[in-house]
Design a protein around this motif. Structure first.
Motif, PDB file in Angstrom:
ATOM      1  N   THR A 120       0.825  -1.218   0.000  1.00 37.53           N
ATOM      2  CA  THR A 120       0.000   0.000   0.000  1.00 37.53           C
ATOM      3  C   THR A 120       0.858   1.267   0.000  1.00 37.53           C
ATOM      4  N   ALA A 121       2.175   1.093  -0.177  1.00 38.52           N
ATOM      5  CA  ALA A 121       3.041   2.281  -0.130  1.00 38.52           C
ATOM      6  C   ALA A 121       2.957   3.124  -1.407  1.00 38.52           C
ATOM      7  N   ASP A 122       2.231   2.624  -2.418  1.00 36.43           N
ATOM      8  CA  ASP A 122       1.976   3.416  -3.646  1.00 36.43           C
ATOM      9  C   ASP A 122       0.697   4.237  -3.522  1.00 36.43           C
ATOM     10  N   ASP A 123      -0.024   4.065  -2.401  1.00 32.87           N
ATOM     11  CA  ASP A 123      -1.335   4.725  -2.264  1.00 32.87           C
ATOM     12  C   ASP A 123      -1.190   6.250  -2.317  1.00 32.87           C
ATOM     13  N   SER A 124      -2.205   6.887  -2.873  1.00 32.39           N
ATOM     14  CA  SER A 124      -2.178   8.354  -3.023  1.00 32.39           C
ATOM     15  C   SER A 124      -3.563   8.913  -2.771  1.00 32.39           C
ATOM     16  N   VAL A 125      -3.599  10.192  -2.422  1.00 31.94           N
ATOM     17  CA  VAL A 125      -4.877  10.900  -2.374  1.00 31.94           C
ATOM     18  C   VAL A 125      -4.891  11.868  -3.555  1.00 31.94           C
ATOM     19  N   LEU A 126      -5.850  11.669  -4.464  1.00 34.13           N
ATOM     20  CA  LEU A 126      -5.991  12.537  -5.640  1.00 34.13           C
ATOM     21  C   LEU A 126      -7.447  12.963  -5.749  1.00 34.13           C
ATOM     22  N   HIS A 127      -7.689  14.233  -6.041  1.00 35.98           N
ATOM     23  CA  HIS A 127      -9.053  14.784  -6.125  1.00 35.98           C
ATOM     24  C   HIS A 127      -9.835  14.470  -4.836  1.00 35.98           C
ATOM     25  N   GLY A 128      -9.103  14.386  -3.722  1.00 31.33           N
ATOM     26  CA  GLY A 128      -9.754  14.116  -2.430  1.00 31.33           C
ATOM     27  C   GLY A 128     -10.110  12.655  -2.211  1.00 31.33           C
ATOM     28  N   LEU A 129      -9.681  11.778  -3.136  1.00 27.32           N
ATOM     29  CA  LEU A 129     -10.053  10.358  -3.039  1.00 27.32           C
ATOM     30  C   LEU A 129      -8.849   9.502  -2.662  1.00 27.32           C
ATOM     31  N   TYR A 130      -9.086   8.516  -1.800  1.00 33.37           N
ATOM     32  CA  TYR A 130      -8.011   7.601  -1.390  1.00 33.37           C
ATOM     33  C   TYR A 130      -7.886   6.490  -2.438  1.00 33.37           C
ATOM     34  N   ILE A 131      -6.711   6.453  -3.080  1.00 33.55           N
ATOM     35  CA  ILE A 131      -6.485   5.490  -4.174  1.00 33.55           C
ATOM     36  C   ILE A 131      -5.422   4.489  -3.738  1.00 33.55           C
ATOM     37  N   SER A 132      -5.727   3.214  -3.913  1.00 34.42           N
ATOM     38  CA  SER A 132      -4.818   2.142  -3.490  1.00 34.42           C
ATOM     39  C   SER A 132      -4.541   1.252  -4.711  1.00 34.42           C
ATOM     40  N   PRO A 133      -3.638   1.699  -5.592  1.00 36.28           N
ATOM     41  CA  PRO A 133      -3.518   1.081  -6.919  1.00 36.28           C
ATOM     42  C   PRO A 133      -3.219  -0.424  -6.917  1.00 36.28           C
ATOM     43  N   ASP A 134      -2.320  -0.848  -6.015  1.00 37.34           N
ATOM     44  CA  ASP A 134      -1.960  -2.272  -6.055  1.00 37.34           C
ATOM     45  C   ASP A 134      -3.125  -3.140  -5.566  1.00 37.34           C
ATOM     46  N   GLN A 179     -13.861  16.114 -17.641  1.00 39.23           N
ATOM     47  CA  GLN A 179     -14.469  17.304 -17.031  1.00 39.23           C
ATOM     48  C   GLN A 179     -13.534  17.911 -15.971  1.00 39.23           C
ATOM     49  N   LEU A 180     -12.811  17.037 -15.257  1.00 35.49           N
ATOM     50  CA  LEU A 180     -11.837  17.566 -14.285  1.00 35.49           C
ATOM     51  C   LEU A 180     -10.785  18.397 -15.020  1.00 35.49           C
ATOM     52  N   GLU A 181     -10.411  17.906 -16.213  1.00 35.01           N
ATOM     53  CA  GLU A 181      -9.436  18.642 -17.026  1.00 35.01           C
ATOM     54  C   GLU A 181     -10.011  20.001 -17.445  1.00 35.01           C
ATOM     55  N   ASN A 182     -11.307  20.010 -17.849  1.00 32.92           N
ATOM     56  CA  ASN A 182     -11.971  21.274 -18.199  1.00 32.92           C
ATOM     57  C   ASN A 182     -11.937  22.261 -17.034  1.00 32.92           C
ATOM     58  N   TYR A 183     -12.003  21.715 -15.810  1.00 32.23           N
ATOM     59  CA  TYR A 183     -11.952  22.570 -14.624  1.00 32.23           C
ATOM     60  C   TYR A 183     -10.525  23.028 -14.300  1.00 32.23           C
ATOM     61  N   GLY A 184      -9.563  22.501 -15.070  1.00 30.55           N
ATOM     62  CA  GLY A 184      -8.170  22.902 -14.837  1.00 30.55           C
ATOM     63  C   GLY A 184      -7.456  22.034 -13.810  1.00 30.55           C
ATOM     64  N   CYS A 185      -8.073  20.902 -13.450  1.00 32.23           N
ATOM     65  CA  CYS A 185      -7.412  20.004 -12.494  1.00 32.23           C
ATOM     66  C   CYS A 185      -6.299  19.233 -13.195  1.00 32.23           C
ATOM     67  N   ASP A 209     -13.128   0.709 -19.386  1.00 31.29           N
ATOM     68  CA  ASP A 209     -13.553   1.903 -18.644  1.00 31.29           C
ATOM     69  C   ASP A 209     -13.558   3.133 -19.559  1.00 31.29           C
ATOM     70  N   THR A 210     -14.331   4.141 -19.159  1.00 31.72           N
ATOM     71  CA  THR A 210     -14.385   5.415 -19.899  1.00 31.72           C
ATOM     72  C   THR A 210     -13.802   6.512 -19.006  1.00 31.72           C
ATOM     73  N   PHE A 211     -13.572   7.690 -19.569  1.00 31.14           N
ATOM     74  CA  PHE A 211     -12.846   8.733 -18.832  1.00 31.14           C
ATOM     75  C   PHE A 211     -13.576  10.082 -18.855  1.00 31.14           C
ATOM     76  N   THR A 212     -14.902  10.019 -18.801  1.00 32.14           N
ATOM     77  CA  THR A 212     -15.719  11.236 -18.876  1.00 32.14           C
ATOM     78  C   THR A 212     -15.470  12.168 -17.684  1.00 32.14           C
ATOM     79  N   VAL A 213     -15.402  11.611 -16.494  1.00 33.21           N
ATOM     80  CA  VAL A 213     -15.184  12.446 -15.300  1.00 33.21           C
ATOM     81  C   VAL A 213     -13.825  13.136 -15.403  1.00 33.21           C
ATOM     82  N   LEU A 214     -12.826  12.372 -15.836  1.00 35.47           N
ATOM     83  CA  LEU A 214     -11.479  12.944 -15.950  1.00 35.47           C
ATOM     84  C   LEU A 214     -11.452  14.105 -16.957  1.00 35.47           C
TER      85      LEU A 214
END
Ligand code: GDP
Ligand code: FO1
Length: 307
Positions: free
Chosen positions: A33-47, A77-83, A70-75
């Protein structure tokens, strides 16, 4: 019960083979879990997610992470917001991170949230994060310290690495069930995962290495390297930065205090005497897993070694 220690993409390939050969109920998987990150306020545990999606039959085998189709519609829109959107989170994958974050905000531990996600996905195998405490792989470069995801995904493992460290590991505790799974296992399998950024953090959690040394179970590992290069990713660069020989021998040496057998590629058969001199038995075979048949065949060979 067999216990498997793993990172994400490389480990998932062997695990896919293992669950085709044995009852998935009989496996306990301990994830980095040492690769885990918080991005856009979300806890991500990739492995953990890569392993969970593999066990649920959802994984995108071509890229090695995320959910197939998977699709990337949310991403977008996040890009449109400048994230910042260098970390490609798919729409369905985001649902996992939203639910995990919600469960953890309600007070569940990472292990409990993982159990809930696995149950919802119909995963029969027990998947345990190495620790409920925050441990973070930090990469020291000439321009300062960065997180593993910044190094690996954002900077495409280009920066020269001076040192890798696991922030928070000294005071971390193994998640409930981790030490028991190692001590009481009939066999322990160390996946062909990055020895520095996937297996290294698990071994550094206090008590894990001692449990591996003390368990009566046979412990077998599969090399993620052929010659002086990792099959994929930066393992060889990170090993060199940590002062290890970048080779299957270097990995065997790092695991020798608890390992019984090591699986290396035919191309590394010349390393057999050096690895055997560490007190390990060496199994030479083809370690590339490009197809389901190869994953299954390698899993069978690993199982034969521990049975
Ligand atoms: P990560 O968390 O996504 O980095 O995944 P892992 O640490 O589990 O796996 C990364 C390692 O898998 C790399 O060091 C690769 O060399 C190794 N790897 C990738 N594909 C294969 C394969 O087909 N066979 C073997 N033996 N190792 C592989
Ligand atoms: N790896 C990438 O190389 N690029 C990505 O954009 C990316 C997104 C991603 C999203 C969710 C997830 O669970 C994993 C993701 N990964 C991505 C893989 C992952 O970050 C790495 O393979 C591991 O962290 C290495 O251990």
């Amino acid at each position: 019960m067999m216990t498997v220690l793993t990172g994400g993409t490389g480990g998932a390939k062997l695990i896919e083979g293992l669950i085709l050969e044995i009852d998935p109920d009989g496996l306990v998987i301990v994830c980095n879990t040492a690769d885990d990150s918080v991005l856009h306020g979300l806890y991500i545990s990739p492995d953990t997610d890569t392993i969970m999606y593999t066990l649920a039959g959802l994984s995108d085998d071509r890229q090695g992470w995320g959910i197939r189709g998977d699709t990337f519609t949310v991403l977008e829109q996040l890009e449109n917001y400048g994230c910042s959107t260098w970390f490609k989170l798919g729409d369905r994958d985001l649902a996992t991170h939203i639910l995990r974050t919600k469960l953890m905000r309600q007070g569940l531990s990472l292990a409990q949230a993982t159990e809930t996600l696995c149950r919802s996905l119909g995963v029969a195998t027990k998947v345990i994060p190495m620790s409920d405490d925050r441990v973070e792989t930090r990469i020291a470069t000439a321009d300062g310290d960065i997180s593993f995801q910044e190094y690996f995904v954002k900077q495409k493992w280009h920066p020269e690495v001076r040192r890798v460290s696991y922030s928070g590991v000294a005071t971390s505790r193994p998640a409930p069930g981790v030490l028991h799974a190692i001590r009481e296992a009939s066999a322990v399998i160390i996946c062909p995962s990055n020895p520095v950024t996937s297996i290294g953090p698990i071994l550094a959690v206090p008590g894990v290495r001692a449990a591996l040394r003390e368990t009566a179970a046979p412990v077998v590992a599969v090399s993620p390297m052929i010659g002086d290069t990792a099959i994929s990713g930066p393992a060889h660069k990170l090993m060199a930065a940590q002062g290890f020989e970048a080779s299957a021998y270097g990995i065997a040496r790092g695991y020798a205090d608890f390992l019984g057998a090591f699986v290396v590629d035919y191309a590394d058969s010349d390393l057999k005497p050096r690895i055997a001199a560490l007190g390990l038995s060496v199994h030479v075979t083809s370690i590339r897993m490009a197809s389901v048949a190869e994953k299954r065949r390698l899993a069978r060979e690993v199982l034969a070694l521990v049975e």
